[in-house]
Write a protein that holds these residues in place. Structure first.
Motif: not given
Length: 351
Positions: A135-141, A151-153, A291-295, A329-334
């Motif tokens: 799982v990537t968060f904040d900054s993707d590969t 994705n944070q936004a 905090a919600d992003l990590g959650y 799309a592309k496995g992204t969750v906003l």
């Protein structure tokens, strides 16, 4: 958007990048993180491997401290084992060593904020082949190297709010500069490209003088701020889309002759920026809820481990108190939209 403190977590802090030292550090973290995760040493619920390790760009970063605590709180809820490891300095090469060792440690999932979209690709490919969920968060590969990106936004939303804030503060006229993190940071570069386009298309009287890089290091960012102001004596504003950079820039401005004359905005946390907002150094800045992003990232990892999602567009999963989310799309969750902090509301938040 609500923010709350989460439970404490065990952090492995190791400056050595030798394989042996990292392995020993991870073993130590895994043993102690059982308490934080609330599940004991197995890190699993039933037959599920809920050993989930967060790998931020670097340790000692207030933004990642907050996001990873949110991740720890979620993992505790579903009785997994939380750990956090990472380098002291934000470099992709350092992250590769940790990914390789985590794969050897047979973790269930790695939650990663990538320093580079491709440099960690080979290590992540090997981890996925070994059954580790990524799982990537904040900054993707690049999408092929992970299962889900939290994705944070949207990049458009983040870029727009930063441009809107700085242009309003300087009267939509004058010279500005950008103080970024690392030169190859995926998220930073996407936002900067969009900010350049927005400025060129919608703000003809605003000139972008330069983009400089503080490498998410406080002193480097402080020094880069000083250099910008010396190099561009007519500078009217600085955008820093990184929590380390904006705090360092505010610290410099707050005791300089430029306070109240050079506007500063970007992405920061309320606790970092509160004094600078209250003393007039900074008018307004933005961020999402780290905090919600990590959650959310933790619950995405759980859903991947459970097999309820695969990262395919249209998949959905429950994320505890945050509700249900769909994979785009592309496995992204906003996660959601950015939020603006200023003197009228900053006292309401504590992170």
């Amino acid at each position: 958007m609500l923010f709350q403190k989460s439970s404490t977590r065990t952090v492995t802090r190791t400056l050595s990048l030798t394989a042996a030292a990292i392995a020993l550090a991870l073993v130590a973290t895994g043993c102690s993180a059982g308490t934080a995760g609330g599940s004991g040493s197995s890190g699993s619920s039933g037959s599920k491997n809920y050993k989930i390790t967060f790998l931020p760009k670097n340790l000692g970063n207030a933004y990642f401290d907050t996001s990873d605590k949110g991740g720890a709180a979620a993992i505790k809820e579903f009785k997994g084992t939380y750990a956090e490891v990472g380098p002291a300095t934000a470099t992709a090469d350092a992250q590769v060593s940790y990914i390789n060792t985590l794969t050897q440690q047979n973790v269930g999932a790695i939650v990663l904020s990538a320093d580079d979209p491709t440099a960690v690709g080979s290590a992540l490919t090997q981890a996925k082949a070994a059954g580790v969920k990524i799982v990537t968060f904040d900054s993707d590969t690049d999408a092929k190297y992970r299962d889900i990106f939290i994705n944070q936004a949207t990049a458009d939303g983040i870029a727009k709010i930063e441009v809107d804030l700085i242009t309003k503060q300087i009267g939509d006229k004058g010279e500005v500069a950008i103080l970024s993190a690392a030169a190859n940071a995926t998220n930073q570069n996407a936002w900067i490209d969009l900010m350049k386009k927005d400025l060129a298309a919608n703000h003809p009287n605003v000139k972008l003088d330069d983009v400089v890089y503080g490498n998410d290091d406080d002193q480097t960012s402080f020094d880069k701020t000083a250099a910008l102001l010396q190099t561009y004596p007519n500078l009217k504003g600085i955008i820093s889309p990184t929590t380390v950079g904006i705090a360092a820039a505010a610290r410099y401005l707050s005791t300089s002759a430029y306070k109240g004359k050079v506007a500063l905005t970007g992405l920061g946390t309320p606790n970092q920026m509160r004094d600078y907002v209250n003393d007039g150094t900074v008018t307004a800045f933005a961020l999402w809820n780290p905090a919600d992003l990590g959650y959310l990232a933790s619950y995405a990892a759980k859903a991947l481990i459970d097999g309820t999602i695969t990262g395919k567009e249209g998949d959905s999963f429950k994320a505890g108190k945050l509700g249900t989310f769909k994979v785009g799309a592309k496995g992204t969750v906003l996660l959601g939209d950015p939020y603006t902090f200023d003197k009228s509301n900053i006292a309401k938040f504590n992170f």
